[in-house]
Every structure is written in structure tokens, then in C-alpha cells.
Design an enzyme around this catalytic site. Structure first.
Site, PDB file in Angstrom:
ATOM      1  N   ARG A 280     -23.956  17.105  19.470  1.00  0.00           N
ATOM      2  CA  ARG A 280     -25.760  18.132  19.920  1.00  0.00           C
ATOM      3  C   ARG A 280     -25.454  19.227  21.023  1.00  0.00           C
ATOM      4  O   ARG A 280     -26.240  19.415  20.421  1.00  0.00           O
ATOM      5  CB  ARG A 280     -26.468  16.727  20.060  1.00  0.00           C
ATOM      6  CG  ARG A 280     -26.507  15.963  19.173  1.00  0.00           C
ATOM      7  CD  ARG A 280     -27.425  14.466  19.451  1.00  0.00           C
ATOM      8  NE  ARG A 280     -28.657  15.242  19.241  1.00  0.00           N
ATOM      9  CZ  ARG A 280     -29.443  14.384  19.567  1.00  0.00           C
ATOM     10  NH1 ARG A 280     -29.398  12.920  20.046  1.00  0.00           N
ATOM     11  NH2 ARG A 280     -30.956  14.841  19.617  1.00  0.00           N
TER      12      ARG A 280
ATOM     13  N   ASP B 259     -34.073  18.986  22.977  1.00  0.00           N
ATOM     14  CA  ASP B 259     -33.154  20.242  23.022  1.00  0.00           C
ATOM     15  C   ASP B 259     -34.021  20.721  23.859  1.00  0.00           C
ATOM     16  O   ASP B 259     -35.518  20.284  24.141  1.00  0.00           O
ATOM     17  CB  ASP B 259     -33.260  20.823  22.169  1.00  0.00           C
ATOM     18  CG  ASP B 259     -34.757  20.815  20.791  1.00  0.00           C
ATOM     19  OD1 ASP B 259     -35.118  20.755  19.657  1.00  0.00           O
ATOM     20  OD2 ASP B 259     -35.722  20.928  21.910  1.00  0.00           O
TER      21      ASP B 259
ATOM     22  N   HIS C 165     -38.203  11.062  25.619  1.00  0.00           N
ATOM     23  CA  HIS C 165     -37.173  10.627  24.875  1.00  0.00           C
ATOM     24  C   HIS C 165     -35.667  11.426  26.169  1.00  0.00           C
ATOM     25  O   HIS C 165     -34.233  10.859  25.500  1.00  0.00           O
ATOM     26  CB  HIS C 165     -36.300  10.828  23.923  1.00  0.00           C
ATOM     27  CG  HIS C 165     -37.286  10.287  22.926  1.00  0.00           C
ATOM     28  ND1 HIS C 165     -37.135  10.222  21.288  1.00  0.00           N
ATOM     29  CD2 HIS C 165     -38.460   8.615  23.248  1.00  0.00           C
ATOM     30  CE1 HIS C 165     -38.364   9.474  21.067  1.00  0.00           C
ATOM     31  NE2 HIS C 165     -38.600   8.194  21.804  1.00  0.00           N
TER      32      HIS C 165
ATOM     33  N   SER D  21     -41.508  11.846  11.838  1.00  0.00           N
ATOM     34  CA  SER D  21     -41.875  10.900  10.777  1.00  0.00           C
ATOM     35  C   SER D  21     -42.665  10.179  10.996  1.00  0.00           C
ATOM     36  O   SER D  21     -43.160   8.852   9.536  1.00  0.00           O
ATOM     37  CB  SER D  21     -40.206   9.824  10.174  1.00  0.00           C
ATOM     38  OG  SER D  21     -39.748  10.007  11.231  1.00  0.00           O
TER      39      SER D  21
ATOM     40  N   GLU E  19     -44.088  17.010   5.083  1.00  0.00           N
ATOM     41  CA  GLU E  19     -44.333  16.096   3.461  1.00  0.00           C
ATOM     42  C   GLU E  19     -45.720  14.585   5.487  1.00  0.00           C
ATOM     43  O   GLU E  19     -45.637  15.022   6.548  1.00  0.00           O
ATOM     44  CB  GLU E  19     -43.184  14.963   3.756  1.00  0.00           C
ATOM     45  CG  GLU E  19     -42.667  14.697   4.912  1.00  0.00           C
ATOM     46  CD  GLU E  19     -41.321  14.976   4.603  1.00  0.00           C
ATOM     47  OE1 GLU E  19     -40.956  14.821   2.975  1.00  0.00           O
ATOM     48  OE2 GLU E  19     -40.047  14.672   4.935  1.00  0.00           O
TER      49      GLU E  19
HETATM   50  N1  APR Z   1     -41.680  21.659   9.882  1.00  0.00           N
HETATM   51  C1  APR Z   1     -42.116  20.472  10.532  1.00  0.00           C
HETATM   52  N2  APR Z   1     -41.588  18.887  10.618  1.00  0.00           N
HETATM   53  C2  APR Z   1     -40.305  19.664   9.599  1.00  0.00           C
HETATM   54  C3  APR Z   1     -39.326  20.108   9.516  1.00  0.00           C
HETATM   55  C4  APR Z   1     -40.525  21.718   9.998  1.00  0.00           C
HETATM   56  N3  APR Z   1     -39.919  23.116   9.303  1.00  0.00           N
HETATM   57  N4  APR Z   1     -38.183  20.365   8.582  1.00  0.00           N
HETATM   58  C5  APR Z   1     -38.749  18.743   8.211  1.00  0.00           C
HETATM   59  N5  APR Z   1     -39.962  18.201   9.504  1.00  0.00           N
HETATM   60  C6  APR Z   1     -40.433  16.708   9.351  1.00  0.00           C
HETATM   61  C7  APR Z   1     -40.037  15.734   8.398  1.00  0.00           C
HETATM   62  O1  APR Z   1     -40.708  15.786   6.858  1.00  0.00           O
HETATM   63  C8  APR Z   1     -39.902  14.412   8.936  1.00  0.00           C
HETATM   64  O2  APR Z   1     -41.584  14.190   9.432  1.00  0.00           O
HETATM   65  O3  APR Z   1     -40.090  16.716  10.916  1.00  0.00           O
HETATM   66  C9  APR Z   1     -39.495  14.886  10.908  1.00  0.00           C
HETATM   67  C10 APR Z   1     -38.672  14.537  11.060  1.00  0.00           C
HETATM   68  O4  APR Z   1     -38.423  13.213  11.020  1.00  0.00           O
HETATM   69  P1  APR Z   1     -37.181  12.807  11.791  1.00  0.00           P
HETATM   70  O5  APR Z   1     -36.297  12.665  11.886  1.00  0.00           O
HETATM   71  O6  APR Z   1     -37.708  11.079  11.770  1.00  0.00           O
HETATM   72  O7  APR Z   1     -37.711  12.741  13.464  1.00  0.00           O
HETATM   73  P2  APR Z   1     -38.349  12.246  14.424  1.00  0.00           P
HETATM   74  O8  APR Z   1     -39.888  12.327  14.473  1.00  0.00           O
HETATM   75  O9  APR Z   1     -38.579  13.148  16.378  1.00  0.00           O
HETATM   76  O10 APR Z   1     -37.541  10.916  15.506  1.00  0.00           O
HETATM   77  C11 APR Z   1     -38.367  10.427  16.065  1.00  0.00           C
HETATM   78  O11 APR Z   1     -36.609   8.789  16.557  1.00  0.00           O
HETATM   79  O12 APR Z   1     -34.281   9.598  16.357  1.00  0.00           O
HETATM   80  C12 APR Z   1     -34.996   8.873  16.640  1.00  0.00           C
HETATM   81  O13 APR Z   1     -34.959   9.577  19.243  1.00  0.00           O
HETATM   82  C13 APR Z   1     -34.857  10.019  18.006  1.00  0.00           C
HETATM   83  O14 APR Z   1     -36.892  11.577  19.288  1.00  0.00           O
HETATM   84  C14 APR Z   1     -35.657  10.430  17.949  1.00  0.00           C
HETATM   85  C15 APR Z   1     -36.823   9.417  17.255  1.00  0.00           C
END
Ligand code: APR
Length: 235
Positions: free
Chosen positions: A64, A99, A114, A184, A209
Site C-alpha cells: 500500500r 493516504d 484510521h 460505503s 452509488e
Molecule cells: N468518487 C466518490 N466515491 C467513489 C468513487 C469516486 N470516484 N469510486 C468509488 N466510490 C465509492 C464507492 O461507491 C463506495 O461506496 O467509495 C466507496 C468506498 O467504500 P469502501 O471501499 O467501503 O471504503 P470506505 O467506506 O472508505 O471504508 C471504510 O473500512 O476497510 C476499512 O479502515 C478501512 O477506512 C476504511 C473503512
């Protein structure tokens, strides 16, 4: 497209997730091709994983670090840095991301709840986290602290308490506009921030979404952060 009005009396709380860094080439966690599609959380992001196989954990975070050090901030990050400049202390940025793209885009005050990928700390003594970009691949030595403890990534793993919670909840108490971007809504405590302020603050979501907690938002702006944020916050 609904309007996101910020008045001169508003205090804005922004929560970002992995989605804001997606257009910079950093994979999210749960989308197609996401990190948790290729790695098991319990093997790389938990205290148990660290005790069981610290080499494998450092392999994961070294991968990462490499990916993040090759990434550049995108227009979404820059739009938030400009909004901070425009609103000064009426703006608070809390990120779940580890990041440093918000800082590279010019954001001054970022609460990394985090942790931070380019910092490490000792798993035994109270030496504060320190800047660290080093890569530790599997056969290499696990870095040690002068106290003899093992050096671990400064990341909040599953089952651990996130950072800066006191400041974060203090800011949630006074915000009048809450905006979540690219998350998400499936990981606590961040997933409950919108519910925590709804009814008292206007709540908005930005992402391609609707998130799992979409019912907590007054409005959702569906689209990519790098495309929508410069429109929502023209500078
Ligand atoms: N712009 C905005 N949102 C986006 C884009 C984009 N270009 N591409 C994807 N997404 C959205 C997706 O629709 C999804 O809902 O970003 C979200 C990413 O969700 P996750 O992968 O679940 O990431 P996150 O919500 O940050 O995770 C929360 O979980 O795994 C742990 O500690 C980790 O901080 C992280 C936490």
C-alpha cells in the site's frame, strides 16, 4: 442537480472515504477490485494478524505504501483544500483514509481517524508515531524500536479504537452542514456520523452509488468525487 448551499453562518464537517482517492489510482476496499476482495481483513488488518504473522502484515502495508507514494491528488482533493481556505475554522475535514493525498492537495487540518500509512509506531512502548516511508517485504527483518518492541504501521486496525474521536465528536456537535464523500457507510463509528447529526445539520452524500446508510442523508449527489466536488465547491 440538487444544490449544496453553504451560508456564511454554516460550519461544515466533511468525512471522506476511500472513494475520494479512487480517481488517483488507489483501490477502495469493497468495490470491484477492492483490497478486501484480494486480502482477508483478519490476515492483514487486525491485532491478531500482527501477532500471528507481522511479516505478512508488513508485506500488505508495504504494497500500500508503494501504491500511495505513486499517487497524486485529484480535483476532488483540491476542491476540499480550497473549501478549507475559503471557510477557515468553519471547516473540519475527517478522513478514514490513510493516504496523504489531502495534505498533498494543500489541506492543512486533516483528522486521520484510521491512522496514516506513512507513519509507524512501536507496538510496545509509548514512543509517539513517527514519519516512515520504508518498505518491509516478507523475508526482511521486522523493524525494531530501541525498546526492543516491534515497529508496526500507524494504522487503526479492526477491533482497535480510532484516533481523534474526542475532537471529531466535538466538531460533529457544532456542524450545521455534514458532507460524506466516497464512503460505503459500512464501518463504524464513521457510518453513524450522519445519523448522529441528522435533524440538527443538513446532511449530504457524494459518490457514484447510494451508501449503505443513505437514509441518513437529506440529499445524495451521485457521481465521482473528482468530477462533482469542483462543481459543488467552485473556487
Ligand atoms: N468518487 C466518490 N466515491 C467513489 C468513487 C469516486 N470516484 N469510486 C468509488 N466510490 C465509492 C464507492 O461507491 C463506495 O461506496 O467509495 C466507496 C468506498 O467504500 P469502501 O471501499 O467501503 O471504503 P470506505 O467506506 O472508505 O471504508 C471504510 O473500512 O476497510 C476499512 O479502515 C478501512 O477506512 C476504511 C473503512
Amino acid at each position: 442537480m440538487p444544490k449544496l448551499i453553504i451560508s456564511s453562518a454554516d460550519r461544515v464537517f466533511v468525512l471522506t472515504g476511500a472513494g475520494i482517492s479512487a480517481e488517483s489510482g488507489i483501490p477502495t476496499f469493497r468495490d470491484a477490485g477492492g483490497l478486501w476482495r484480494n486480502y482477508r481483513i483478519e490476515e492483514v488488518a487486525s491485532p491478531l494478524a500482527w501477532r500471528g504473522d507481522p511479516h505478512f502484515v508488513w508485506d500488505f502495508y508495504s504494497m500500500r505504501r508503494k501504491a500511495a507514494s505513486a499517487a497524486k491528488p485529484n480535483p476532488g482533493h483540491f476542491a476540499l483544500a480550497s473549501l478549507e481556505q475559503a471557510l477557515h475554522d468553519r471547516f473540519f475535514l475527517c478522513t478514514q483514509n490513510v493516504d496523504n493525498l489531502h495534505e498533498l492537495a494543500g489541506s492543512q487540518c486533516v483528522a486521520h481517524m484510521h491512522g496514516e500509512l506513512f507513519k509507524s509506531r512501536c507496538d510496545s512502548c509509548s514512543r509517539p508515531p513517527f514519519p516512515d516511508t520504508s518498505i518491509h517485504e516478507s523475508q526482511g527483518e521486522i523493524p525494531l524500536c530501541p525498546c526492543g518492541g516491534k515497529i508496526r504501521p500507524h494504522i487503526c486496525w479492526f477491533g482497535e479504537v480510532p484516533f481523534h474521536l474526542e475532537q471529531i465528536f466535538a466538531e460533529l456537535e457544532v456542524c450545521t452542514v455534514f458532507i460524506a464523500i466516497g464512503t460505503s457507510g459500512s464501518v463504524e463509528p464513521a457510518a453513524s456520523f450522519a445519523t448522529h447529526v441528522s435533524g440538527r445539520a443538513k446532511t449530504f452524500y457524494v459518490g457514484p452509488e447510494a451508501p449503505a446508510n443513505h437514509s441518513s442523508f437529506d440529499d445524495c449527489f451521485l457521481g465521482k468525487a473528482g468530477e462533482l466536488l469542483p462543481i459543488l465547491f467552485p473556487h
